[in-house]
Design an enzyme around this catalytic site. Structure first.
Site, mmCIF file in Angstrom:
data_model
loop_
_atom_site.group_PDB
_atom_site.id
_atom_site.type_symbol
_atom_site.label_atom_id
_atom_site.label_comp_id
_atom_site.label_asym_id
_atom_site.label_seq_id
_atom_site.Cartn_x
_atom_site.Cartn_y
_atom_site.Cartn_z
ATOM 1 N N HIS A 31 -2.995 -9.222 5.982
ATOM 2 C CA HIS A 31 -4.130 -8.111 6.238
ATOM 3 C C HIS A 31 -3.642 -7.067 5.295
ATOM 4 O O HIS A 31 -2.718 -6.409 5.499
ATOM 5 C CB HIS A 31 -4.037 -7.764 7.627
ATOM 6 C CG HIS A 31 -5.021 -6.643 8.058
ATOM 7 N ND1 HIS A 31 -5.270 -6.311 9.511
ATOM 8 C CD2 HIS A 31 -5.514 -5.790 7.286
ATOM 9 C CE1 HIS A 31 -6.022 -5.089 9.688
ATOM 10 N NE2 HIS A 31 -6.400 -4.997 8.146
ATOM 11 N N HIS A 33 -5.234 -4.280 2.266
ATOM 12 C CA HIS A 33 -6.262 -3.685 1.404
ATOM 13 C C HIS A 33 -5.875 -3.139 0.068
ATOM 14 O O HIS A 33 -4.746 -2.344 0.027
ATOM 15 C CB HIS A 33 -6.859 -2.643 2.177
ATOM 16 C CG HIS A 33 -7.680 -2.925 3.451
ATOM 17 N ND1 HIS A 33 -8.793 -3.252 3.656
ATOM 18 C CD2 HIS A 33 -6.955 -3.318 4.735
ATOM 19 C CE1 HIS A 33 -9.050 -3.458 4.794
ATOM 20 N NE2 HIS A 33 -8.122 -3.521 5.588
ATOM 21 N N ASP A 35 -7.697 -1.316 -2.199
ATOM 22 C CA ASP A 35 -7.902 0.028 -2.215
ATOM 23 C C ASP A 35 -6.997 1.054 -1.571
ATOM 24 O O ASP A 35 -6.822 2.282 -1.962
ATOM 25 C CB ASP A 35 -9.264 0.333 -1.977
ATOM 26 C CG ASP A 35 -10.013 -0.123 -0.722
ATOM 27 O OD1 ASP A 35 -9.166 -0.866 -0.226
ATOM 28 O OD2 ASP A 35 -10.725 0.328 -0.196
ATOM 29 N N GLY A 189 -14.895 -1.095 8.375
ATOM 30 C CA GLY A 189 -15.570 -0.025 8.029
ATOM 31 C C GLY A 189 -15.643 0.840 9.334
ATOM 32 O O GLY A 189 -15.049 0.430 10.380
ATOM 33 N N HIS A 217 -12.949 -6.935 11.200
ATOM 34 C CA HIS A 217 -11.992 -5.705 11.576
ATOM 35 C C HIS A 217 -12.516 -5.242 12.935
ATOM 36 O O HIS A 217 -13.754 -5.103 13.225
ATOM 37 C CB HIS A 217 -12.274 -4.331 10.807
ATOM 38 C CG HIS A 217 -10.983 -4.259 9.747
ATOM 39 N ND1 HIS A 217 -11.043 -5.403 8.760
ATOM 40 C CD2 HIS A 217 -9.953 -3.716 9.439
ATOM 41 C CE1 HIS A 217 -9.951 -5.289 7.959
ATOM 42 N NE2 HIS A 217 -9.478 -4.278 8.100
ATOM 43 N N GLU A 220 -10.304 -0.485 15.981
ATOM 44 C CA GLU A 220 -9.785 0.628 15.360
ATOM 45 C C GLU A 220 -10.441 1.871 16.083
ATOM 46 O O GLU A 220 -10.194 3.159 15.711
ATOM 47 C CB GLU A 220 -9.754 0.561 13.946
ATOM 48 C CG GLU A 220 -8.901 -0.203 13.080
ATOM 49 C CD GLU A 220 -9.087 -0.075 11.781
ATOM 50 O OE1 GLU A 220 -8.336 0.627 10.982
ATOM 51 O OE2 GLU A 220 -9.986 -0.655 10.982
ATOM 52 N N ASP A 297 -1.506 -3.337 6.476
ATOM 53 C CA ASP A 297 -2.687 -2.779 6.125
ATOM 54 C C ASP A 297 -2.902 -2.183 4.766
ATOM 55 O O ASP A 297 -3.726 -2.679 4.015
ATOM 56 C CB ASP A 297 -3.153 -1.674 7.095
ATOM 57 C CG ASP A 297 -4.549 -1.925 7.507
ATOM 58 O OD1 ASP A 297 -5.591 -2.839 7.236
ATOM 59 O OD2 ASP A 297 -5.162 -0.840 8.280
HETATM 60 ZN ZN LIG Z 1 -7.697 -3.337 7.627
#
Ligand SMILES: [Zn+2]
Length: 362
Positions: A31, A33, A35, A189, A217, A220, A297
């Site tokens: 997991h 990302h 970006d 998102g 996801h 969160e 993450d």
């Molecule tokens: Zn994530």
């Protein structure tokens, strides 16, 4: 080992030894990302050469790229991704950033990494979603050649995008083939504004039908109820979802279905899902029998390496070293790779651990 001997071992483990072990351990990260993992040096160079409005100094750039230690909520934390996405709008930039991340992960002994990002966020200067995937795949392949790391890619679909756009992206993969290295789709998102993953069922089902794995996801924002909603899409793995622990029926269902939670404790504190690392349910989920993996993450937004995340899991969350090792190995079971790669990596990991009695409790 008798309990007394085991406890002596744990209390004898000084922080330097723990850090050295976590660093040397062959690791798998599922997991992560793209970006959220930019090097400040690369961001400075891309901003300068593309004329993107951004800080001009290393410290200034780090100040913008690294997220706050604790944000108001997930939506506030997601603002840390605005500048990276603005910088990642051409093939050369995407290739460079993907290569950086693979290098950084290989340098901390991550032997298997799954890198994810949302192709449709990188089409503002004319790239197609497929071209975005191909650019990242080129950068990742170039950097992994000659290094001890296997890399696979996950295309994230955004909750905020129109379902038809996400479906068209996957339909293009169906029509023209899946680029090498891409193994899964993800959904991510803002959850508070876009709480219903069901809207994207068609894209996710189509992805599954062409042989891609599925992860979503969830949790969160909105706690266990959001994890339950995500489960309706039958993902093999859920990204986050730590507050599933609040719902015993959901915990039982996760165990029953064998659904993994790819947990990221530091990031979860940043998004204010849990108040502190000490409160993170990783250990409780593990002890309840839920299948979990441990991840960062984001290398830069969360300002944490996987090695440091492993150290924190022991020092702050309370995993024992054998538990940490079991979680690390479990990531190979959860990995979206082919069986030959999985078996080969497992062999490499076990061969390394054979000389480290602290990990196996032997
Ligand atoms: Zn994530």
């Amino acid at each position: 080992m008798p309990a007394t001997a085991y406890h002596r071992l744990m209390s004898d483990l000084d922080p330097r030894t723990l850090r050295a072990l976590a660093g040397a351990m062959p690791k798998a990260e599922l997991h992560l990302h793209l970006d959220g993992s930019l090097r400040a040096e690369t961001a400075l160079e891309i901003a300068r050469t593309r004329g993107v409005d951004a800080p001009r100094t290393y410290a200034g750039m780090r100040g913008v790229l690294v997220g706050p230690e604790q944000s108001e909520d997930q939506a506030a934390l997601l603002r840390a991704f605005d500048l990276p996405i603005a910088l990642m709008q051409d093939a050369a930039a995407l290739e460079h950033i993907a290569a950086d991340l693979v290098e950084d992960k290989a340098a901390e002994r991550v032997r298997y990494a799954e890198i994810r990002w949302a192709p449709l966020l990188h089409t503002e200067r004319g790239l197609t979603g497929r071209e975005v995937v191909e650019a990242v795949a080129r950068g990742a392949a170039a950097a992994s050649a000659g290094r001890s790391i296997e890399v696979r890619l996950i295309a994230t679909l955004m909750r905020s995008h129109a379902p038809g756009r996400n479906l068209a992206f996957v339909a293009d993969l169906e029509a023209h083939g899946v680029p090498a290295g891409l193994v899964a789709v993800d959904l991510a998102g803002q959850e508070a504004r876009f709480p219903d993953p069901e809207l994207h069922r068609a894209a996710i089902d189509l992805a599954r039908s062409i042989g891609l794995h599925v992860t979503v996801h969830a949790g969160e924002w909105g706690g266990a109820a959001q994890v339950r909603r995500a489960l309706a899409l039958s993902p093999e793995r859920i990204a986050h979802g730590p507050l599933a622990i609040d719902d015993p029926t959901l915990v039982a269902e996760l165990i029953d279905r064998g659904t993994w939670l790819d947990l990221c404790p530091t990031s979860n504190v940043q998004a204010s899902i849990v108040p502190t690392l000490e409160d993170h349910p990783l250990r409780r989920l593990l002890h309840a029998g839920v299948r979990v993996t441990l991840n960062t993450d984001d290398l830069t937004v969360s300002d944490v390496t996987l090695t440091e995340e492993y150290v924190r899991a022991v020092e702050r969350i309370g995993l024992t070293l054998p538990e940490l090792w079991a979680v690390d190995l479990a990531a190979l079971e959860a990995a979206f790779c082919d069986e030959a790669t999985r078996a080969w990596l497992r062999g490499e990991f076990l061969a390394w651990a054979a000389n480290v009695p602290e990990l196996t409790g032997a």
